[in-house]
Enzyme design. Structure first.
Site, PDB file in Angstrom:
ATOM      1  N   HIS A  56      -0.902  -4.199  -8.856  1.00 21.77           N
ATOM      2  CA  HIS A  56      -2.221  -3.580  -9.038  1.00 21.77           C
ATOM      3  C   HIS A  56      -2.496  -2.504  -7.906  1.00 21.77           C
ATOM      4  O   HIS A  56      -3.566  -1.823  -8.042  1.00 21.77           O
ATOM      5  CB  HIS A  56      -3.285  -4.437  -9.047  1.00 21.77           C
ATOM      6  N   CYS A  95      -9.489  -8.261   0.475  1.00 18.59           N
ATOM      7  CA  CYS A  95      -9.170  -9.531   0.634  1.00 18.59           C
ATOM      8  C   CYS A  95      -9.800 -10.192   1.484  1.00 18.59           C
ATOM      9  O   CYS A  95      -9.948 -11.508   1.658  1.00 18.59           O
ATOM     10  CB  CYS A  95      -7.551  -9.735   0.995  1.00 18.59           C
ATOM     11  N   GLN A 123       0.741  -1.216   0.154  1.00 17.34           N
ATOM     12  CA  GLN A 123      -0.031  -0.036  -0.064  1.00 17.34           C
ATOM     13  C   GLN A 123       0.854   1.220   0.049  1.00 17.34           C
ATOM     14  O   GLN A 123       0.477   2.352  -0.242  1.00 17.34           O
ATOM     15  CB  GLN A 123      -0.788   0.030   1.091  1.00 17.34           C
TER      16      GLN A 123
END
Length: 378
Positions: free
Chosen positions: A193, A316, A173
């Site tokens: 991504h 997730c 992140q």
């Protein structure tokens, strides 16, 4: 219908420059990079050029970069492959990504000792807690660089001084949003991504000379640390994304902070809501808000019906109906944790997207609160 995407911590739109590299490589390079002929050598060159590109962006050696399918695989490889430097003891935090916490639970069943450290009400780890937990058996400390739900930046750099243990940080992140000094750690996890690159590709940095045993065995690829034919196109796109994220960090960070501040200015005008982690050093793109009296899942679905995409926690673990383990670790009561929604912006978030969110959010919150009140009254 107007749409507005505010779930960039889950995944980002691909940068057109990355997409161009990806598609060009995908359509023109077909050789197996392990083959000795010209087509194979062309593919191999792209992989090694990409490795050098990532290494230069991070300021490390290209022999210290290993490509994976993403951050989850990288985290698994590190935690399960690091071996027993001193003993079978790992220190981590209660707010890590599931790909760290669940591996730790697995290792615990295999006889490892796991220390899961708490965080304060802003979601920050205290470095002193790590030092107090170190034993002669400690082989690895794993602390994320920045949290994916509230954005709190962790004091990783303070953990890297004069240590006898190996240090790992999941920076999926963080890269491209805050400075990341790779030289402070032994292992670093990256994900394509999360920084406008393709899905299904990531990397880990592993300091030269540190132990790392493979999870996947096969053809000896990736320095015999990860067997299997490499995805050349994804690697090329990922390398471009990493370079752009590092090169354009300053201007992108400023743009994301400005967008988040405009959003926060509107959110704080809504009654009975509060921002989580607002007093900590945090990523410039995340705004996590509790809307009291509003079920988070209901708000996510209601906003989706208006074309606005947000999250009620980590993508997730989005199938879980339980409140976020991160918020509970911060001491947020369960009833309030269930009202938390994460807005995550990106450098390509448009003014039109922001205006649309600002238009529909107050009305949607008010409607859901009214519905809840009527339901409570019978």
């Amino acid at each position: 219908m107007k749409t507005a995407y505010f779930d960039n911590s889950a995944t980002t739109r691909m940068d057109p420059r990355v997409q161009e590299v990806l598609l060009t490589t995908l359509s023109t390079v077909y050789g197996n990079p392990s083959s000795p002929h010209a087509a194979g050598r062309e593919a191999r060159k792209i992989i090694e050029d990409s490795r050098e590109q990532v290494a230069q962006a991070l300021g490390v050696s290209d022999r210290e970069i290993l490509f994976t399918s993403g951050a989850t695989e990288a985290n698994n490889l590190i935690l399960r492959g690091v071996g027993e430097k001193n003993g079978k003891h790992i220190i981590t935090t209660q707010i890590e990504h599931p790909s760290v916490l669940e591996v730790c639970s697995f290792l615990e069943k295999e006889g490892w000792s796991i220390t899961r450290l708490p965080v304060n009400d802003q979601g920050a780890l205290l470095p002193s807690d790590v030092q107090k937990s170190i034993t002669e058996e400690t082989s690895l400390v794993s602390v994320m660089w920045a949290n994916n739900e509230v954005g709190t930046v962790q004091p990783v750099e303070k953990l890297g001084k004069d240590r006898t243990y190996l240090l790992h940080s999941d920076a999926a992140q963080a890269l491209g949003k805050v400075p990341v000094n790779v030289n402070e750690v032994d292992f670093l996890t990256l994900s394509g991504h999360k920084l406008h690159g393709p899905k299904g590709i990531g990397a880990l940095y592993f300091r030269k000379g540190v132990p790392l045993h493979p999870l996947l065995f096969g053809g000896g690829q990736e320095f015999e640390k990860r067997g299997g034919t490499e995805n050349v196109a994804l690697i090329a796109g990922f390398a471009t994304a990493v370079s752009l994220a590092v090169e354009e960090l300053s201007e992108n960070r400023t743009a994301m902070e400005e967008t988040r501040q405009r959003l926060m200015g509107m959110v704080t005008t809504i009654s009975n809501c509060f921002v989580l982690g607002s007093e900590a050093e945090r990523l410039p793109n995340i705004l996590n808000v509790c809307f009291e009296g509003v079920d988070a899942e209901a708000l996510v679905l209601a906003l989706d019906a208006e074309g606005v995409h947000v999250s009620s926690g980590s993508a997730c673990s989005s199938l879980s109906t339980e409140p976020s383990h991160v918020l509970l670790a911060m001491g947020i009561p369960m009833d309030k944790a269930k009202t938390s929604v994460r807005f995550s912006v990106a450098v390509d978030t448009t003014r039109e997207e922001l205006d649309h969110l600002i238009e529909v959010l107050p009305k949607t919150v008010s409607r859901l609160r009214s519905y809840s009140e009527k339901k409570a009254d019978g």
